[in-house]
Design a protein around this motif. Structure first.
Motif, mmCIF file in Angstrom:
data_model
loop_
_atom_site.group_PDB
_atom_site.id
_atom_site.type_symbol
_atom_site.label_atom_id
_atom_site.label_comp_id
_atom_site.label_asym_id
_atom_site.label_seq_id
_atom_site.Cartn_x
_atom_site.Cartn_y
_atom_site.Cartn_z
ATOM 1 N N VAL A 44 0.835 -1.203 0.000
ATOM 2 C CA VAL A 44 0.000 0.000 0.000
ATOM 3 C C VAL A 44 0.870 1.254 0.000
ATOM 4 N N SER A 45 1.858 1.294 0.899
ATOM 5 C CA SER A 45 2.721 2.476 0.996
ATOM 6 C C SER A 45 3.576 2.649 -0.249
ATOM 7 N N THR A 46 4.046 1.537 -0.820
ATOM 8 C CA THR A 46 4.845 1.621 -2.042
ATOM 9 C C THR A 46 3.992 2.138 -3.200
ATOM 10 N N ALA A 47 2.746 1.676 -3.263
ATOM 11 C CA ALA A 47 1.843 2.158 -4.316
ATOM 12 C C ALA A 47 1.623 3.660 -4.190
ATOM 13 N N LEU A 48 1.416 4.131 -2.962
ATOM 14 C CA LEU A 48 1.228 5.569 -2.743
ATOM 15 C C LEU A 48 2.484 6.342 -3.101
ATOM 16 N N LEU A 49 3.635 5.756 -2.770
ATOM 17 C CA LEU A 49 4.902 6.418 -3.038
ATOM 18 C C LEU A 49 5.194 6.501 -4.539
ATOM 19 N N VAL A 50 4.619 5.596 -5.299
ATOM 20 C CA VAL A 50 4.790 5.626 -6.751
ATOM 21 C C VAL A 50 3.744 6.534 -7.401
ATOM 22 N N VAL A 51 2.495 6.405 -6.945
ATOM 23 C CA VAL A 51 1.395 7.130 -7.589
ATOM 24 C C VAL A 51 1.553 8.638 -7.462
ATOM 25 N N PHE A 52 1.813 9.133 -6.266
ATOM 26 C CA PHE A 52 1.867 10.579 -6.066
ATOM 27 C C PHE A 52 3.030 11.246 -6.807
ATOM 28 N N PRO A 53 4.263 10.716 -6.724
ATOM 29 C CA PRO A 53 5.336 11.333 -7.522
ATOM 30 C C PRO A 53 5.086 11.271 -9.021
ATOM 31 N N VAL A 54 4.611 10.127 -9.512
ATOM 32 C CA VAL A 54 4.347 10.005 -10.947
ATOM 33 C C VAL A 54 3.250 10.979 -11.368
ATOM 34 N N ALA A 55 2.215 11.104 -10.540
ATOM 35 C CA ALA A 55 1.138 12.046 -10.848
ATOM 36 C C ALA A 55 1.667 13.484 -10.872
ATOM 37 N N GLY A 56 2.557 13.797 -9.921
ATOM 38 C CA GLY A 56 3.149 15.132 -9.885
ATOM 39 C C GLY A 56 4.005 15.415 -11.105
ATOM 40 N N ILE A 57 4.786 14.424 -11.515
ATOM 41 C CA ILE A 57 5.643 14.586 -12.693
ATOM 42 C C ILE A 57 4.801 14.758 -13.954
ATOM 43 N N LEU A 58 3.790 13.901 -14.115
ATOM 44 C CA LEU A 58 2.933 13.978 -15.307
ATOM 45 C C LEU A 58 2.182 15.305 -15.362
ATOM 46 N N TYR A 59 1.700 15.765 -14.212
ATOM 47 C CA TYR A 59 0.984 17.043 -14.189
ATOM 48 C C TYR A 59 1.916 18.187 -14.570
ATOM 49 N N SER A 60 3.118 18.187 -13.990
ATOM 50 C CA SER A 60 4.071 19.268 -14.274
ATOM 51 C C SER A 60 4.419 19.326 -15.753
ATOM 52 N N TYR A 61 4.726 18.171 -16.341
ATOM 53 C CA TYR A 61 5.125 18.173 -17.750
ATOM 54 C C TYR A 61 3.945 18.418 -18.688
ATOM 55 N N SER A 62 2.747 18.028 -18.276
ATOM 56 C CA SER A 62 1.575 18.333 -19.114
ATOM 57 C C SER A 62 1.330 19.837 -19.150
ATOM 58 N N GLN A 63 1.544 20.500 -18.008
ATOM 59 C CA GLN A 63 1.380 21.953 -17.976
ATOM 60 C C GLN A 63 2.474 22.648 -18.785
ATOM 61 N N ILE A 64 3.681 22.087 -18.754
ATOM 62 C CA ILE A 64 4.775 22.653 -19.555
ATOM 63 C C ILE A 64 4.458 22.537 -21.042
ATOM 64 N N VAL A 65 3.968 21.362 -21.453
ATOM 65 C CA VAL A 65 3.613 21.159 -22.865
ATOM 66 C C VAL A 65 2.497 22.116 -23.272
ATOM 67 N N ASN A 66 1.502 22.271 -22.422
ATOM 68 C CA ASN A 66 0.401 23.194 -22.737
ATOM 69 C C ASN A 66 0.910 24.627 -22.888
ATOM 70 N N THR A 67 1.834 25.007 -22.027
ATOM 71 C CA THR A 67 2.407 26.353 -22.105
ATOM 72 C C THR A 67 3.177 26.549 -23.399
ATOM 73 N N LEU A 68 3.968 25.537 -23.794
ATOM 74 C CA LEU A 68 4.726 25.632 -25.037
ATOM 75 C C LEU A 68 3.809 25.685 -26.252
ATOM 76 N N VAL A 69 2.730 24.932 -26.205
ATOM 77 C CA VAL A 69 1.766 24.943 -27.316
ATOM 78 C C VAL A 69 1.119 26.313 -27.439
ATOM 79 N N ARG A 70 0.734 26.885 -26.307
ATOM 80 C CA ARG A 70 0.121 28.221 -26.335
ATOM 81 C C ARG A 70 1.093 29.272 -26.845
ATOM 82 N N MET A 71 2.343 29.142 -26.418
ATOM 83 C CA MET A 71 3.357 30.093 -26.866
ATOM 84 C C MET A 71 3.578 29.990 -28.364
ATOM 85 N N SER A 72 3.673 28.768 -28.893
ATOM 86 C CA SER A 72 3.905 28.589 -30.325
ATOM 87 C C SER A 72 2.716 29.080 -31.153
ATOM 88 N N SER A 73 1.496 28.843 -30.653
ATOM 89 C CA SER A 73 0.308 29.318 -31.367
ATOM 90 C C SER A 73 0.221 30.843 -31.350
#
Length: 234
Positions: A201-230
């Motif tokens: 359970v703890s290992t799953a939480l330790l994987v899910v939250f960091p991965v979710a944080g990384i994916l969210y951060s990079y998705s926002q970066i990609v969205n920002t780059l797309v908006r800038m290019s447009s």
């Protein structure tokens, strides 16, 4: 089967990667090379960043911490394995085994946590460039790293306390080249169900939250780059 209590200083037997005597020199040379490259490479990063004032930025601060964690991680496992291969031994003491379990969980978790923090730093740099120096000030960066350490120290302490409650048979064999909590739960003579549940359970939480944080951060970066290019293409 004779059982030895966990309170008595005992030894485990690490089965390693292979028992073939012809492969031992190859394994020794391979892991020694990997260890030296990892330690020297990360030390070079730390020394380079420390000696150049232009690199005293949040990104390189987190990179130095990541390099230090990599050095500690490899130093927790590989030296003991090299000693055992050289001495033709499989033994590891109870205390050394617990130390490996505790350290392994700390440093693996710290790797994940620091990668999440670095993704957050990139998110701030790309999405809030005008506020970057205010948000990512040295005090805040230090607090982020400290928070990672506190989380992982508590996480690992919980697991090591569960492992200490286990009993093991004399001459217990661990089918691995280092001590790991999951393996100890499997080879324990006492009931380890609670420890296994807590670990997964703890290992799953330790994987899910960091991965979710990384994916969210990079998705926002990609969205920002797309908006800038447009915006620039108009």
């Amino acid at each position: 089967m004779e059982v030895e209590n966990h309170t008595v200083l005992s030894q485990f037997l690490l089965l390693g990667l292979s028992e073939d005597p012809e492969l031992q020199p190859i394994l020794f040379g391979l892991f020694l090379s990997m260890y030296l490259v990892t330690v020297l490479g990360n030390l070079l990063i730390i020394l380079t960043v420390s000696s150049d004032s232009h690199l005293h930025t949040p990104m390189y601060f987190f990179l130095c911490n990541l390099s230090l964690i990599d050095i500690c991680f490899t130093s927790t496992i590989i030296p003991k394995m090299l000693v055992n291969i050289h001495a033709h031994s499989k033994e590891i003491s109870y205390l050394e085994c617990l130390t490996q379990v505790y350290s392994f969980m700390i440093f693996v978790g710290m790797d994940d946590m620091l990668l999440t923090v670095m993704a957050y730093e990139w998110f701030v740099a790309m999405c809030y460039p005008l506020k970057y120096t205010v948000i990512m000030n040295p005090r805040h960066c230090g607090h982020l790293v400290l928070m990672c350490w506190i989380i992982m120290l508590c996480f690992s302490l919980t697991h090591i306390l569960l492992v200490k409650q286990l009993t093991f048979s004399i001459g217990t064999e661990i089918p691995h080249f280092f001590c790991e909590a999951a393996q100890l739960f499997k080879v324990a003579s006492s009931d380890a169900l609670i420890g296994i549940i807590v670990m997964y359970v703890s290992t799953a939480l330790l994987v899910v939250f960091p991965v979710a944080g990384i994916l969210y951060s990079y998705s926002q970066i990609v969205n920002t780059l797309v908006r800038m290019s447009s915006f620039l293409s108009k």
